[in-house]
Design a protein around this motif. Structure first.
Motif, PDB file in Angstrom:
ATOM      1  N   LYS A  49       0.945   5.431  -0.196  1.00 16.03           N
ATOM      2  CA  LYS A  49       0.175   6.658  -0.056  1.00 16.03           C
ATOM      3  C   LYS A  49       0.324   7.494  -1.328  1.00 16.03           C
ATOM      4  CE  LYS A  49      -0.827  10.196   3.387  1.00 16.03           C
ATOM      5  NZ  LYS A  49      -0.461  10.731   4.697  1.00 16.03           N
ATOM      6  N   THR A  59       3.433   9.739  -2.897  1.00 15.11           N
ATOM      7  CA  THR A  59       4.715   9.377  -2.290  1.00 15.11           C
ATOM      8  C   THR A  59       5.387   8.307  -3.146  1.00 15.11           C
ATOM      9  OG1 THR A  59       3.860   7.574  -0.914  1.00 15.11           O
ATOM     10  CG2 THR A  59       3.752   9.800   0.026  1.00 15.11           C
ATOM     11  N   TYR A  99      -3.288   4.482  -1.756  1.00 15.85           N
ATOM     12  CA  TYR A  99      -4.255   4.731  -0.684  1.00 15.85           C
ATOM     13  C   TYR A  99      -4.129   6.160  -0.188  1.00 15.85           C
ATOM     14  CZ  TYR A  99      -0.937   4.701   3.280  1.00 15.85           C
ATOM     15  OH  TYR A  99       0.065   5.016   4.163  1.00 15.85           O
ATOM     16  N   ARG A 100      -5.189   6.629   0.447  1.00 25.89           N
ATOM     17  CA  ARG A 100      -5.208   7.930   1.134  1.00 25.89           C
ATOM     18  C   ARG A 100      -5.597   7.700   2.577  1.00 25.89           C
ATOM     19  NH1 ARG A 100      -6.115  12.708  -1.920  1.00 25.89           N
ATOM     20  NH2 ARG A 100      -6.338  12.408  -4.162  1.00 25.89           N
ATOM     21  N   GLU A 101      -5.235   8.645   3.434  1.00 27.36           N
ATOM     22  CA  GLU A 101      -5.760   8.622   4.800  1.00 27.36           C
ATOM     23  C   GLU A 101      -7.240   9.001   4.726  1.00 27.36           C
ATOM     24  OE1 GLU A 101      -4.131   7.463   7.211  1.00 27.36           O
ATOM     25  OE2 GLU A 101      -2.066   7.598   6.509  1.00 27.36           O
ATOM     26  N   ASP A 127      -0.938  16.678  -1.175  1.00 23.49           N
ATOM     27  CA  ASP A 127      -2.140  16.084  -0.632  1.00 23.49           C
ATOM     28  C   ASP A 127      -2.397  16.644   0.746  1.00 23.49           C
ATOM     29  OD1 ASP A 127      -4.219  14.392  -0.928  1.00 23.49           O
ATOM     30  OD2 ASP A 127      -3.278  12.793   0.206  1.00 23.49           O
ATOM     31  N   CYS A 182      -4.631  -2.903   5.733  1.00 24.90           N
ATOM     32  CA  CYS A 182      -4.686  -1.443   5.584  1.00 24.90           C
ATOM     33  C   CYS A 182      -6.152  -1.050   5.821  1.00 24.90           C
ATOM     34  CB  CYS A 182      -4.215  -1.037   4.186  1.00 24.90           C
ATOM     35  SG  CYS A 182      -3.562   0.633   4.047  1.00 24.90           S
ATOM     36  N   TYR A 223       0.848  -1.195   0.000  1.00 19.82           N
ATOM     37  CA  TYR A 223       0.000   0.000   0.000  1.00 19.82           C
ATOM     38  C   TYR A 223       0.877   1.237   0.000  1.00 19.82           C
ATOM     39  CZ  TYR A 223      -3.496  -3.473   1.065  1.00 19.82           C
ATOM     40  OH  TYR A 223      -4.299  -4.571   0.992  1.00 19.82           O
ATOM     41  N   CYS A 255      -7.292   2.484   5.977  1.00 13.91           N
ATOM     42  CA  CYS A 255      -6.948   3.309   4.802  1.00 13.91           C
ATOM     43  C   CYS A 255      -8.131   3.415   3.847  1.00 13.91           C
ATOM     44  CB  CYS A 255      -5.801   2.685   4.009  1.00 13.91           C
ATOM     45  SG  CYS A 255      -4.416   2.121   4.977  1.00 13.91           S
ATOM     46  N   GLU A 315      -4.945  15.520   3.289  1.00 17.98           N
ATOM     47  CA  GLU A 315      -5.742  14.858   4.329  1.00 17.98           C
ATOM     48  C   GLU A 315      -5.159  15.094   5.722  1.00 17.98           C
ATOM     49  OE1 GLU A 315      -5.175  13.154   1.496  1.00 17.98           O
ATOM     50  OE2 GLU A 315      -6.955  11.989   0.963  1.00 17.98           O
ATOM     51  N   ASP A 316      -3.823  15.031   5.811  1.00 21.85           N
ATOM     52  CA  ASP A 316      -3.194  15.196   7.129  1.00 21.85           C
ATOM     53  C   ASP A 316      -3.498  16.579   7.691  1.00 21.85           C
ATOM     54  OD1 ASP A 316      -2.214  12.669   6.861  1.00 21.85           O
ATOM     55  OD2 ASP A 316      -0.194  13.269   6.265  1.00 21.85           O
TER      56      ASP A 316
END
Length: 315
Positions: free
Chosen positions: A32, A35, A124-126, A213, A279, A30, A282, A215-216
């Motif tokens: 992100k 990245t 994947y994304r958070e 990105d 995951c 997986y 995720c 999300e964080d």
């Protein structure tokens, strides 16, 4: 994040940002979005500890073509593959064939051996967080006109508290109930619920200040908003005990503030704790034949599975 499809073996498959193959199982990896992937190693851990004579490596991407020379891959002379700036469409099967020679000690006879390794690599994304809040207020009676005025004013104040975070209050409602309290008789209470949401107007502009990105950053903002609202209600308790001579007609019920978080995924992504159990938290790219048009957490199956790509937002 990397795991063999069947079981996590006692052999550690991840070491120093390397993910080793397994001839018995495909290995799920997986990555992100935006990245770089870890290095995918075209051999298993045991083979990597041994001498390998005349090794040759052939890496094939999800489109069935040789990956050598592609601008978005870093392919080392020892057969390690890194996929750079990972995006949804890069998801899929990455297979490597290792060929090497075995030389008989006594006869010096050479035999060529082939081993195939398969990695399923997923973008994947958070998950995006929204917070569901429940809180209660004592009121004089359920028919009181001031109840709805109070509710509107409460929303206005909460929105002001969190507006600089580009968060806002959504899905807000209240109901009035009669509550029998032991040794105190009957009281009337407003049961208030609302969501703290990080997508107030202007959130996209804030996102563009974050590279790639956000999300964080979004999740940090909404967490701060949740904390501020929690602090607001704990101050109500203090004010009732220390600052009011006469208790207001409508006032906060001590310790009634509760909060749970709700996850959502960006379009083209979803959660599946069976398929992607390693995951599970995720938002993983939707598989071909499935899609997600909105911010829900599941990828839906297409009725006519014409979709052949990962990360579809429509069929």
């Amino acid at each position: 994040r990397a795991v063999p499809k069947e079981e996590q073996h006692s052999v550690d498959l991840i070491e120093k940002n390397y993910v080793y193959g397994d001839t018995k199982h495909e290995v799920n990896v997986y990555v992100k979005v935006f990245t770089n992937s870890p290095f995918l190693v075209c051999m298993d851990l045991a083979r990597s500890q041994e001498e390998v004579i005349d090794p040759k490596y052939l890496w094939i991407g999800p489109d069935g073509k040789n990956l050598e020379g592609r601008t978005y891959v870093n392919l080392t002379e020892t057969g390690k593959l890194m996929v750079m700036g990972f995006k949804e469409f890069m998801s899929g099967a990455y297979t490597c064939t290792l060929s090497h020679k075995i030389i008989e000690t006594t006869t010096q006879e050479e035999r060529e051996m082939f081993e195939a390794y398969k990695f399923m690599v997923y973008a994947y994304r958070e998950a995006d967080h929204t917070y569901q809040v429940f809180v209660r207020f004592t009121t004089k009676e359920c028919e009181l006109e001031a109840n709805s005025q109070f509710f509107e004013e409460l929303k206005r104040i909460l929105n002001i508290i969190i507006s600089d975070l580009t968060c806002h209050i959504i899905e807000s409602s209240y109901k009035c109930h009669s509550v029998r309290i032991p040794k105190q008789g009957l009281s009337h209470e407003l049961f208030v619920s609302f969501q703290v949401n990080p997508f107030a107007p202007g959130w996209e502009e804030v996102c563009h200040q974050v590279p790639y990105d956000c999300e964080d950053a979004t999740n940090m903002r909404v967490q701060e908003a949740r904390d501020r609202i929690g602090e607001f209600f704990s101050k109500q308790t203090y004010a009732l005990k220390h600052e009011f001579q006469t208790v207001p007609t409508i006032h906060y019920v001590d310790n009634s503030f509760s909060v749970t978080h709700i996850d959502s995924c960006r379009p083209g992504f979803g959660k599946n704790d069976i398929t992607h159990r390693n995951c599970a938290s995720c938002c993983v790219v939707c598989d071909p034949g499935t899609y997600s048009p909105n911010n829900e957490v599941t990828c839906q199956a297409c009725t006519r599975p014409r979709v052949k790509k990962y990360g579809a937002r429509s069929c």
